[in-house]
Design a protein around this motif. Structure first.
Motif: not given
Length: 432
Positions: A21-30, A32-37, A60-72
């Protein structure tokens, strides 16, 4: 998450579609942000202090997307297996569906245990040989003892076939000595075929102290290019002639080569051991014939991953034996290089064996199920105790290395084979 679709494919594969879901993807991006900031530089901010929105605006909006997908993925995979009741037997393939504001999808394809059916396992017919020990069998083994006890002695006579001539030699082609064609005090057993064809025969009849010119022609397939098909003369000097001294076959011989007091006892022991080996071989051939018929009666859509797993185990076992036998001096890769084989060619040698192993285990496991065979805790403990004695280890340590489900599976296969044999129709096979 949501398991949207489960589809069975050929070769016992299952295709699962999992929606994140969008919510789960958003949580994964967060996450990923905390791991990489702390690794990202943003002008005006110390590392690790820049807000996520600022980083996404800059990179770019997708900067954390790949890590978020891997997180999920790990949780999505476990969710899909649990919800579908799927038990994968190997790693599968993962495809990523379209990513939208509403989330995205994982499409996971994994191999699973095939559904197995065995049409008939009782009353299978197979031939079984009744072992016979012949005098020739006994004599062949006796010859091993004789060879070990045979000695040599220097004789003052012309060399005969079977004697050993101790010689110096040097080879010449067109009057010029060639590399590798010289030796000193080399023991050459006449008739052994160690040297070029025709060489040894020309030393028969020669005595110690004689010089001999041996003329031979190198074979066309000889390994040295400059000598192929060429005539050569070897100038030889015979130092001595040694003849074999074969022991008398009597009770003293038996005492010297074995723990027995008489020749009759030695021969009886040899006969018993040959019979034991032939009986075991006949039983193995009988079992294999039954297994082959059982496999013919089995239907199963076997995934390639099962064959590859079995092949991996065979190759790994082979590699361990290479290291053990070379006392750690040779790896499997070095062995393959020495044999002039690449990995694909080497694995190919064992592919048929791996396929047979997989089919055998599947068929017998199905028979165990049909027979209602169960492995109790008492049977399991007895097997661990047997293995502990075999390997000289404590049973608890064996349990750490070999899980209970593996041992139970092996025992079920053994008992299933016993059931197939007990219900088989045995026909007589003449001994070879």
């Amino acid at each position: 998450m949501e398991l949207k679709n489960t589809e069975k494919l050929e070769k016992s594969q299952v295709k699962l579609t999992v929606a994140v879901s969008a919510e789960e993807l958003e949580a994964a991006k967060e996450t990923a942000y905390k791991k990489n900031k702390n690794k990202i530089s943003v002008p005006g901010f110390r590392k690790g202090k820049a807000p996520r929105k600022m980083i996404e605006k800059l990179y770019g909006e997708g900067v954390f997307l790949e890590d978020a997908i891997n997180e999920c993925f790990p949780s999505a995979f476990d969710f899909a297996m649990e919800q579908s009741g799927t038990k994968p037997i190997a790693q599968g393939n993962v495809d990523l569906g379209e990513i939208t504001g509403a989330g995205f999808e994982f499409i996971i394809t994994v191999p699973v245990e095939p559904e197995v059916a065995v049409s008939e396992y009782k009353g299978l017919e197979a031939a079984k040989e009744t072992p016979v020990v012949t005098e020739e069998d006994i004599q062949q083994q006796m010859n091993v003892y004789i060879q070990r006890a045979t000695t040599t002695e220097t004789v003052d006579r012309a060399a005969e076939n079977g004697d050993t001539a101790v010689i110096d030699f040097e080879g010449f082609v067109d009057g010029v000595a060639f590399e590798g064609g010289k030796g000193e005090k080399h023991p050459l057993k006449l008739g052994s075929g160690q040297f070029i064809p025709g060489f040894e025969e020309q030393l028969v009849g020669k005595k110690a102290g004689e010089n001999v010119d041996v003329t031979v022609t190198f074979p066309e397939e000889y390994h040295a290019e400059d000598l192929k098909g060429k005539e050569a003369v070897f100038k030889c000097f015979v130092h001595e002639v040694q003849a074999e001294v074969v022991p008398e076959l009597d009770d003293e011989f038996a005492k010297d080569v074995s723990e027995f007091e008489t020749l009759a006892e030695l021969k009886a022991d040899i006969e018993a051991k040959i019979l034991e080996n032939k009986t075991a071989a006949a039983e193995h051939d009988f079992e294999q014939a039954l297994i082959n018929k059982l496999i013919e009666n089995m239907t199963a859509d076997i995934p390639d991953a099962m064959y590859e797993n079995a092949l991996d185990n065979i190759v790994n076992d082979f590699g361990m034996r290479v290291q053990q036998q070379s006392q750690g001096q040779m790896t499997l890769e070095q062995y393959m290089q020495m044999m002039g084989m690449d990995q694909d060619g080497f694995r190919g040698m064992f592919r048929e064996q791996a396929e047979q192993q997989v089919k055998t285990r599947l068929a017998l496991t199905k028979v165990a199920e049909m027979e209602g065979i169960e492995i109790t805790d008492e049977i399991l403990d007895a097997e661990y105790a047997k293995m502990a004695e075999q390997y000289g280890m404590e049973a608890d340590k064996i349990k750490m290395f070999i899980p209970a489900d593996v041992v139970k599976g092996d025992l079920m296969v053994e008992k299933a084979l016993e059931a197939v044999k007990a219900a088989a129709v045995v026909t007589e096979k003449a001994a070879d």
